[in-house]
Design a protein around this motif. Structure first.
Motif, PDB file in Angstrom:
ATOM      1  N   THR A  21       9.956  31.950 -12.242  1.00 31.94           N
ATOM      2  CA  THR A  21       8.809  31.505 -11.436  1.00 31.94           C
ATOM      3  C   THR A  21       9.257  30.042 -11.378  1.00 31.94           C
ATOM      4  N   LEU A  22       9.284  29.599  -9.857  1.00 33.20           N
ATOM      5  CA  LEU A  22       9.243  28.034  -9.361  1.00 33.20           C
ATOM      6  C   LEU A  22       7.917  27.760  -9.328  1.00 33.20           C
ATOM      7  N   ALA A  23       7.545  26.862 -10.407  1.00 31.34           N
ATOM      8  CA  ALA A  23       6.270  25.984 -10.242  1.00 31.34           C
ATOM      9  C   ALA A  23       6.266  24.681  -9.815  1.00 31.34           C
ATOM     10  N   VAL A  24       5.413  24.443  -8.781  1.00 31.86           N
ATOM     11  CA  VAL A  24       5.373  22.955  -8.192  1.00 31.86           C
ATOM     12  C   VAL A  24       3.951  22.412  -8.207  1.00 31.86           C
ATOM     13  N   GLU A  25       4.112  21.132  -8.659  1.00 32.58           N
ATOM     14  CA  GLU A  25       2.637  20.624  -8.807  1.00 32.58           C
ATOM     15  C   GLU A  25       2.686  19.115  -7.974  1.00 32.58           C
ATOM     16  N   SER A  26       1.823  18.884  -7.234  1.00 28.19           N
ATOM     17  CA  SER A  26       1.847  17.812  -6.445  1.00 28.19           C
ATOM     18  C   SER A  26       0.677  17.355  -5.842  1.00 28.19           C
ATOM     19  N   GLY A  27       0.436  16.041  -5.258  1.00 28.73           N
ATOM     20  CA  GLY A  27      -0.843  15.589  -4.661  1.00 28.73           C
ATOM     21  C   GLY A  27      -1.402  14.448  -5.254  1.00 28.73           C
ATOM     22  N   VAL A  28      -1.741  13.541  -4.611  1.00 27.64           N
ATOM     23  CA  VAL A  28      -2.285  12.422  -5.080  1.00 27.64           C
ATOM     24  C   VAL A  28      -3.733  12.388  -5.256  1.00 27.64           C
ATOM     25  N   PHE A  29      -4.678  12.828  -3.975  1.00 29.81           N
ATOM     26  CA  PHE A  29      -5.910  12.729  -4.106  1.00 29.81           C
ATOM     27  C   PHE A  29      -6.338  14.507  -4.257  1.00 29.81           C
ATOM     28  N   ALA A  30      -5.703  15.198  -3.581  1.00 32.14           N
ATOM     29  CA  ALA A  30      -5.892  16.652  -3.765  1.00 32.14           C
ATOM     30  C   ALA A  30      -4.756  17.247  -4.440  1.00 32.14           C
TER      31      ALA A  30
ATOM     32  N   VAL B  80       0.837  -1.340  -0.181  1.00 36.89           N
ATOM     33  CA  VAL B  80       0.003  -0.109   0.026  1.00 36.89           C
ATOM     34  C   VAL B  80       0.910   1.240   0.026  1.00 36.89           C
ATOM     35  N   THR B  81       1.816   1.455   0.833  1.00 41.74           N
ATOM     36  CA  THR B  81       2.424   2.437   0.974  1.00 41.74           C
ATOM     37  C   THR B  81       3.588   2.665  -0.097  1.00 41.74           C
ATOM     38  N   GLY B  82       4.177   1.558  -0.738  1.00 43.07           N
ATOM     39  CA  GLY B  82       5.127   1.605  -1.868  1.00 43.07           C
ATOM     40  C   GLY B  82       4.058   2.062  -3.240  1.00 43.07           C
ATOM     41  N   GLY B  83       2.888   1.632  -3.357  1.00 38.29           N
ATOM     42  CA  GLY B  83       1.977   2.151  -4.357  1.00 38.29           C
ATOM     43  C   GLY B  83       1.834   3.548  -4.387  1.00 38.29           C
ATOM     44  N   PHE B  84       1.490   4.000  -3.144  1.00 42.35           N
ATOM     45  CA  PHE B  84       1.319   5.361  -2.849  1.00 42.35           C
ATOM     46  C   PHE B  84       2.245   6.343  -2.951  1.00 42.35           C
ATOM     47  N   ALA B  85       3.672   5.850  -2.827  1.00 43.81           N
ATOM     48  CA  ALA B  85       4.787   6.832  -3.116  1.00 43.81           C
ATOM     49  C   ALA B  85       4.990   6.655  -4.459  1.00 43.81           C
ATOM     50  N   LEU B  86       4.735   5.392  -5.267  1.00 40.41           N
ATOM     51  CA  LEU B  86       4.941   5.590  -6.523  1.00 40.41           C
ATOM     52  C   LEU B  86       3.892   6.693  -7.496  1.00 40.41           C
ATOM     53  N   VAL B  87       2.606   6.619  -6.978  1.00 40.56           N
ATOM     54  CA  VAL B  87       1.871   7.386  -7.712  1.00 40.56           C
ATOM     55  C   VAL B  87       2.112   8.858  -7.221  1.00 40.56           C
ATOM     56  N   ARG B  88       2.600   9.247  -5.713  1.00 41.16           N
ATOM     57  CA  ARG B  88       3.076  10.473  -5.700  1.00 41.16           C
ATOM     58  C   ARG B  88       4.237  10.941  -6.377  1.00 41.16           C
ATOM     59  N   TYR B  89       5.097   9.960  -6.804  1.00 41.18           N
ATOM     60  CA  TYR B  89       6.380  10.454  -7.491  1.00 41.18           C
ATOM     61  C   TYR B  89       5.946  10.801  -9.061  1.00 41.18           C
ATOM     62  N   TYR B  90       4.899  10.082  -9.401  1.00 36.90           N
ATOM     63  CA  TYR B  90       4.608  10.319 -10.876  1.00 36.90           C
ATOM     64  C   TYR B  90       3.800  11.461 -10.890  1.00 36.90           C
ATOM     65  N   ARG B  91       3.295  12.084  -9.792  1.00 40.35           N
ATOM     66  CA  ARG B  91       2.286  12.932  -9.805  1.00 40.35           C
ATOM     67  C   ARG B  91       2.807  14.282  -9.347  1.00 40.35           C
ATOM     68  N   PHE B  92       4.266  14.407  -9.090  1.00 45.43           N
ATOM     69  CA  PHE B  92       4.870  15.402  -8.638  1.00 45.43           C
ATOM     70  C   PHE B  92       6.011  16.112  -9.725  1.00 45.43           C
ATOM     71  N   ARG B  93       5.538  17.128 -10.296  1.00 47.33           N
ATOM     72  CA  ARG B  93       6.329  18.160 -11.365  1.00 47.33           C
ATOM     73  C   ARG B  93       6.866  19.230 -10.924  1.00 47.33           C
ATOM     74  N   TYR B  94       8.136  19.541 -11.112  1.00 46.45           N
ATOM     75  CA  TYR B  94       8.374  21.262 -11.096  1.00 46.45           C
ATOM     76  C   TYR B  94       9.423  21.825 -12.122  1.00 46.45           C
ATOM     77  N   ALA B  95       9.335  22.780 -12.315  1.00 51.05           N
ATOM     78  CA  ALA B  95       9.623  23.792 -13.711  1.00 51.05           C
ATOM     79  C   ALA B  95       9.912  25.000 -13.092  1.00 51.05           C
ATOM     80  N   ILE B  96      11.022  25.745 -13.763  1.00 48.26           N
ATOM     81  CA  ILE B  96      11.427  26.863 -13.530  1.00 48.26           C
ATOM     82  C   ILE B  96      10.871  27.755 -14.967  1.00 48.26           C
ATOM     83  N   THR B  97       9.979  28.576 -15.068  1.00 56.25           N
ATOM     84  CA  THR B  97       9.379  29.016 -16.028  1.00 56.25           C
ATOM     85  C   THR B  97       9.077  30.604 -15.630  1.00 56.25           C
ATOM     86  N   GLY B  98       9.631  31.586 -16.727  1.00 56.28           N
ATOM     87  CA  GLY B  98       9.408  32.874 -16.584  1.00 56.28           C
ATOM     88  C   GLY B  98       9.786  33.434 -15.176  1.00 56.28           C
TER      89      GLY B  98
END
Length: 506
Positions: A56-65, A36-54
């Motif tokens: 600005t540091l943009a960070v997108e994260s969260g599995v359910f919210a 369960v925790t390994g699967g949640f961590a894997l989904v969290r990893y794929y749902r996490f992104r960051y970029a520096i654009t214009g």
């Protein structure tokens, strides 16, 4: 996965013992928890992104919210890098971004390659320092870029300070933490059992039954009570010294301070490695701390505070530029950060010393009254009067408090000093002052005294660590508030004219 497996095992074991489930439930829940925790961590990893654009540091994260956060690079005060044991084994680094919005981490990248972490730190560092490079930084970069891409120029790095083993051990001894054994025992699973074993051992040494019951005290006479108290005190102090030395060595091992362009950068840690930057252009307050032992040997600690970032939040050394060095060397480095002259502190009026004496006498009276009540209705030793000796300490305590308080208005900074056991000197540039207010308690009004506080944007100010001038005359307090306001505006106008002149020359 390991954390989930351990959690599942203990939950299964607890349920088996509580509601009578079969004994195999505990081991069976371990792989379930890992999955369960390994699967949640894997989904969290794929749902996490960051970029520096214009810019600005943009960070997108969260599995359910889902959360989307954008942080202007110009608002980032500090970039901290840290590596735990597992991170170091896997070659990963956690990057924390601190802004002026508060004492908590604004964004955390957990975790990236060390080369990528260093690239992000340098990018933020250059963006905040140079407007031309700020325009160049608006070119989009993201996690898809190879590590180390982007700007490649490096600032000159100068070694400013490094801890030798002798310095580290000296600092560990003179900066003993009395609460270290209490916090350590509280964090141990068998900490309470260890304390009980020590108490039973002490009871045996003073000739009593090793039983942890109130009736044991009935057979005690005053000599054995005193012996038990002294023995316990000595054990506590030795334990505090040992635990504090170990924690300090682990925390400050290989401490080094560098100057990189217009920033300070430090690294430290034996088990967990920490690295962070302190931008000199955003320094709010420079603080010099000296406890009694440090003053005896001419040593001091230098703390540099920026907006939303200081020596007291996530790690105890955040903002600490120099943990310990000769006092003259500390002040020399402090003057490099924020120029100031030699301080001649103005002490509070002598009637403030009488106020301190009254306060300490009140505390001694309360403690004596409590001791009398406990001895009369509980212990019955008849030695409650020993606490009257506290009144002998009242005059020197009041004098030392008065002697170690003061302030000075330098040409460029306000400096305040307070504290005997741990003396703190805070140095605030006038242009960093946010608010100045005068406070008068009922007891201060009786003696025509007041306290002046100069707030800055650092986190220490939020938690009561402002530059404070204690117990000055009311007239002096009003004049000081007006003078700080005048110097603030004068300093700001002078800096604005200097920037306009520099812009015209370019």
């Amino acid at each position: 996965m390991v954390q989930g497996a351990v959690f599942g095992f203990f939950v299964g074991t607890a349920l088996a013992g509580t509601i009578g489930l079969p004994s195999w439930v505990g081991p069976a829940l371990a792989p379930l928890g890992a999955t369960v925790t390994g699967g949640f961590a894997l989904v969290r990893y794929y749902r996490f992104r960051y970029a520096i654009t214009g810019g600005t540091l943009a960070v997108e994260s969260g599995v359910f919210a889902r959360q989307s956060r954008e942080i202007p690079l110009g608002r980032i005060q500090n970039v901290d890098l840290r590596q735990g044991v597992v991170n170091r084994l896997l070659g990963l680094t956690v990057v924390d971004f601190e802004t002026a919005g508060g004492s908590t981490t604004e964004a955390s990248l957990d975790a990236v390659a060390p080369e990528e972490a260093d690239r992000l730190r340098r990018l933020v560092q250059r963006y905040g320092r140079d407007s031309d490079e700020r325009d160049a930084a608006t070119t989009e970069t993201s996690t898809d870029e190879p590590a180390g891409s982007g700007p490649t120029e490096h600032d000159e790095v100068t070694d400013l300070f490094a801890f030798s083993w002798r310095d580290l051990l000296t600092y560990a001894v003179v900066s003993v933490r009395p609460a270290a054994p209490v916090l350590t025992l509280a964090g141990l699973p068998l900490g309470g059992d260890l304390v009980a074993a020590v108490v039973r051992f002490n009871l045996t040494l003073v000739g009593a039954e090793p039983a942890l019951t109130p009736s044991v005290l009935d057979t005690f006479g005053p000599p054995r009570l005193v012996a038990l108290a002294l023995l316990t005190l000595v054990q506590f102090l030795l334990t505090a010294l040992l635990v504090s030395v170990v924690l300090t060595v682990v925390e400050y091992y290989d401490f080094r301070l560098f100057r990189e362009g217009d920033d300070l950068r430090y690294q430290r840690g034996l088990v967990r490695r920490y690295s962070g930057t302190i931008p000199l252009s955003k320094v709010q307050t420079v603080t010099v701390k000296e406890n009694v032992l440090m003053r005896r040997f001419g040593l001091a600690t230098l703390v540099v505070e920026t907006a939303g970032y200081s020596g007291g939040n996530q790690q105890s050394a955040q903002g600490v530029a120099v943990p310990m060095a000769p006092r003259e060397e500390v002040y020399e480095l402090a003057r490099d950060i924020e120029p100031f002259g030699t301080f001649e502190f103005e002490r509070p009026p002598t009637r403030a010393r009488r106020r301190y004496a009254f306060r300490f006498a009140f505390v001694a009276t309360v403690l004596t009254g409590v001791g009398y009540a406990v001895d009369t209705f509980g212990l019955g030793t008849g030695f409650w009067w020993v606490l009257l000796g506290l009144f002998v300490l009242v005059p020197p305590a009041a004098h030392f408090r008065w002697r170690h308080r003061g302030f000075v208005l330098d040409d460029d900074v306000l400096a305040t000093r307070s504290g005997f056991w741990s003396q703190t000197t805070r140095i605030v540039p006038y242009y960093r002052v946010q608010t100045v207010f005068v406070g008068r308690s009922p007891f201060q009004r009786r003696r025509d005294l007041a306290t002046v506080t100069a707030d800055t944007a650092s986190t220490a100010s939020i938690f009561g660590g402002s530059a404070t001038v204690y117990d000055v005359d009311e007239a002096t307090a009003s004049d000081l508030r007006a003078e700080l306001r005048r110097r603030l505006y004068t300093d700001l106008l002078a800096r604005k004219r200097a920037r306009l002149t520099a812009s015209d020359n370019e």
